[in-house]
Design an enzyme around this catalytic site. Structure first.
Site, PDB file in Angstrom:
ATOM      1  N   HIS A  23       0.864  -1.206   0.000  1.00 38.88           N
ATOM      2  CA  HIS A  23       0.000   0.000   0.000  1.00 38.88           C
ATOM      3  C   HIS A  23       0.887   1.238   0.000  1.00 38.88           C
ATOM      4  O   HIS A  23       1.467   1.588   1.030  1.00 38.88           O
ATOM      5  CB  HIS A  23      -0.895  -0.005   1.243  1.00 38.88           C
ATOM      6  CG  HIS A  23      -1.891   1.120   1.279  1.00 38.88           C
ATOM      7  ND1 HIS A  23      -3.209   0.914   1.613  1.00 38.88           N
ATOM      8  CD2 HIS A  23      -1.774   2.447   1.054  1.00 38.88           C
ATOM      9  CE1 HIS A  23      -3.857   2.068   1.575  1.00 38.88           C
ATOM     10  NE2 HIS A  23      -2.997   3.028   1.234  1.00 38.88           N
TER      11      HIS A  23
ATOM     12  N   HIS B 142       1.362   5.445  -1.753  1.00 43.50           N
ATOM     13  CA  HIS B 142       0.966   6.564  -2.622  1.00 43.50           C
ATOM     14  C   HIS B 142       2.236   7.140  -3.235  1.00 43.50           C
ATOM     15  O   HIS B 142       3.084   7.664  -2.503  1.00 43.50           O
ATOM     16  CB  HIS B 142       0.250   7.648  -1.802  1.00 43.50           C
ATOM     17  CG  HIS B 142      -0.994   7.148  -1.150  1.00 43.50           C
ATOM     18  ND1 HIS B 142      -2.237   7.281  -1.725  1.00 43.50           N
ATOM     19  CD2 HIS B 142      -1.187   6.476   0.010  1.00 43.50           C
ATOM     20  CE1 HIS B 142      -3.140   6.729  -0.934  1.00 43.50           C
ATOM     21  NE2 HIS B 142      -2.532   6.226   0.127  1.00 43.50           N
TER      22      HIS B 142
HETATM   23  O1  DOR Z   1      -3.479   9.753   5.559  1.00 41.56           O
HETATM   24  C1  DOR Z   1      -3.827   9.402   4.454  1.00 41.56           C
HETATM   25  N1  DOR Z   1      -3.305   9.940   3.333  1.00 41.56           N
HETATM   26  N2  DOR Z   1      -4.770   8.468   4.346  1.00 41.56           N
HETATM   27  C2  DOR Z   1      -5.316   8.144   3.167  1.00 41.56           C
HETATM   28  O2  DOR Z   1      -6.191   7.320   3.151  1.00 41.56           O
HETATM   29  C3  DOR Z   1      -4.905   8.827   1.922  1.00 41.56           C
HETATM   30  C4  DOR Z   1      -3.574   9.382   2.050  1.00 41.56           C
HETATM   31  C5  DOR Z   1      -3.197  10.343   0.958  1.00 41.56           C
HETATM   32  O3  DOR Z   1      -3.404  10.023  -0.213  1.00 41.56           O
HETATM   33  O4  DOR Z   1      -2.632  11.406   1.275  1.00 41.56           O
HETATM   34 ZN    ZN Z   2      -3.445   5.010   1.579  1.00 38.51          ZN
END
Ligand code: DOR
Ligand code: ZN
Length: 347
Positions: A16, A18
């Site tokens: 997981h 980003h």
């Molecule tokens: O803290 C978070 N940041 N939780 C998420 O679900 C998305 C993520 C983000 O994309 O910045």
């Molecule tokens: Zn996430």
């Protein structure tokens, strides 16, 4: 596995992450590629990744951000919306583009405005995913304004996740970034088709980290860190040896200016020292012998992918985490900024 002054494990994956897009993508991807062989890449871009073609193009941009000579495979995900078609999702999976699909309840978190407003709207998609064995990745929080933010995960289990798993018992579900005792109890009680990722921050910190001595935006992410009594279930679960739990950093970089603001963004950037951060928890729990399964075995087994070849080694050495990291022109504060960690990934 040798445990002593060094810790050598099979190459791990991040289930997981980003990676963002544009200049920041090029700035953060090398950190993930240095630590992990593969990663499940989240689709909450603007606009979100809702088609096979968008995911293919994003995969190319991610690969272009991987430094020469590094062997890293991004695994792409499909962002579920109220109107997405089951055929598109299934085609992406069949063509090897979508490894999984991500359910964001609309407005639950960063980049979720196009998410699902009612799970009933995507039932045909979920039925198809169950039939073809495609994993559903769940951001498990309700968005009901009447529910306290610290209770949103527990209420999501009751209202949405438990009924969904009961209705589609074949559906393979990853309950992402769990933060509560209730989530651990749910995962334990479910079948082998339900697994869970656990982040470094939810292993290390409870809500005091965010709120004691001043408001600390760099400890703010979603799901938000919980009170200690609920949070302590996470290190126990991760180090228990159960195959249901696997590594997923939820590394979510935001510029310092976006975090240090009257309305700061949710997300921690933990990619640069993720393995070192996890190793600290396994060591504190006296469970370094369980680290390899969590980091390198349980995830691929759940996803039905081969285990990686090769190993990585962490050395017992002091690692000073910098106050900020320059991600290709964007300054970002990493998790553990200013702290000293006691393991260091060998270059
Ligand atoms: O803290 C978070 N940041 N939780 C998420 O679900 C998305 C993520 C983000 O994309 O910045
Ligand atoms: Zn996430």
């Amino acid at each position: 596995m040798a445990i002593d002054q060094t810790l050598t494990i099979r190459r791990p994956d991040d289930w997981h992450v980003h990676l963002r897009d544009g200049a920041v993508l090029a700035g953060v991807t090398p950190y993930t590629a240095r630590q992990f062989a593969r990663a499940i890449v989240m689709p909450n871009l603007s606009p979100p990744v809702t088609s096979v073609e968008a995911a293919r193009a994003y995969r190319e941009r991610v690969l272009a951000a991987v430094p020469e000579g590094m062997d890293f495979t991004p695994l792409m995900t499909c962002y579920l919306t109220d109107s997405i078609r089951a055929d598109e999702v299934a085609r992406g999976h069949a063509e090897g583009v979508f490894t999984a699909a991500k359910l964001y309840p609309a407005h639950a978190t960063t980049g979720s405005a196009h998410g699902v407003t009612d799970i009933a709207n995507i039932m045909p998609v979920l039925e198809r995913m169950a039939a073809i064995g495609m994993p559903l990745l769940v951001h498990g929080e309700v968005t009901d304004h009447n529910v306290d933010i610290f209770d949103r995960e527990a209420v999501f289990i009751e209202r949405t996740l438990a009924p969904l798993v009961a209705r589609l018992p074949e559906l393979r579900v990853v309950f992402e970034h769990i933060t509560t005792r209730q989530a651990v109890e749910f995962v334990e009680s479910a079948g082998d088709n339900v697994g869970s990722t656990i982040t470094p921050q939810h292993l290390h910190i409870n809500r005091n980290a965010m709120l004691v001595g001043g408001i600390r935006p760099h400890a703010y992410c979603l799901p938000v860190a919980k009170r200690e009594e609920r949070q302590l279930a996470q290190p126990k679960a991760a180090t228990s040896g159960s195959a249901k739990y696997f590594l997923g950093t939820d590394s979510a970089p935001h510029a310092v200016s976006a975090k240090e603001s009257a309305c700061g963004c949710a997300g921690l950037f933990n990619a640069p020292f993720a393995l070192e951060s996890y190793a600290a928890v396994f060591e504190e729990e006296g469970a370094l012998d369980k680290f390899e399964a969590f980091a390198s075995e349980n995830g691929p087994r759940f996803y039905r992918l081969p285990l990686n070849e090769g190993t990585v080694t962490l050395d017992r050495a002091e690692l000073e985490v910098p106050a900020t990291i320059d991600a290709n022109g964007t300054p970002i504060v990493p998790f553990h900024a200013g702290e000293t960690l006691r393991w260091k990934l060998r270059a």
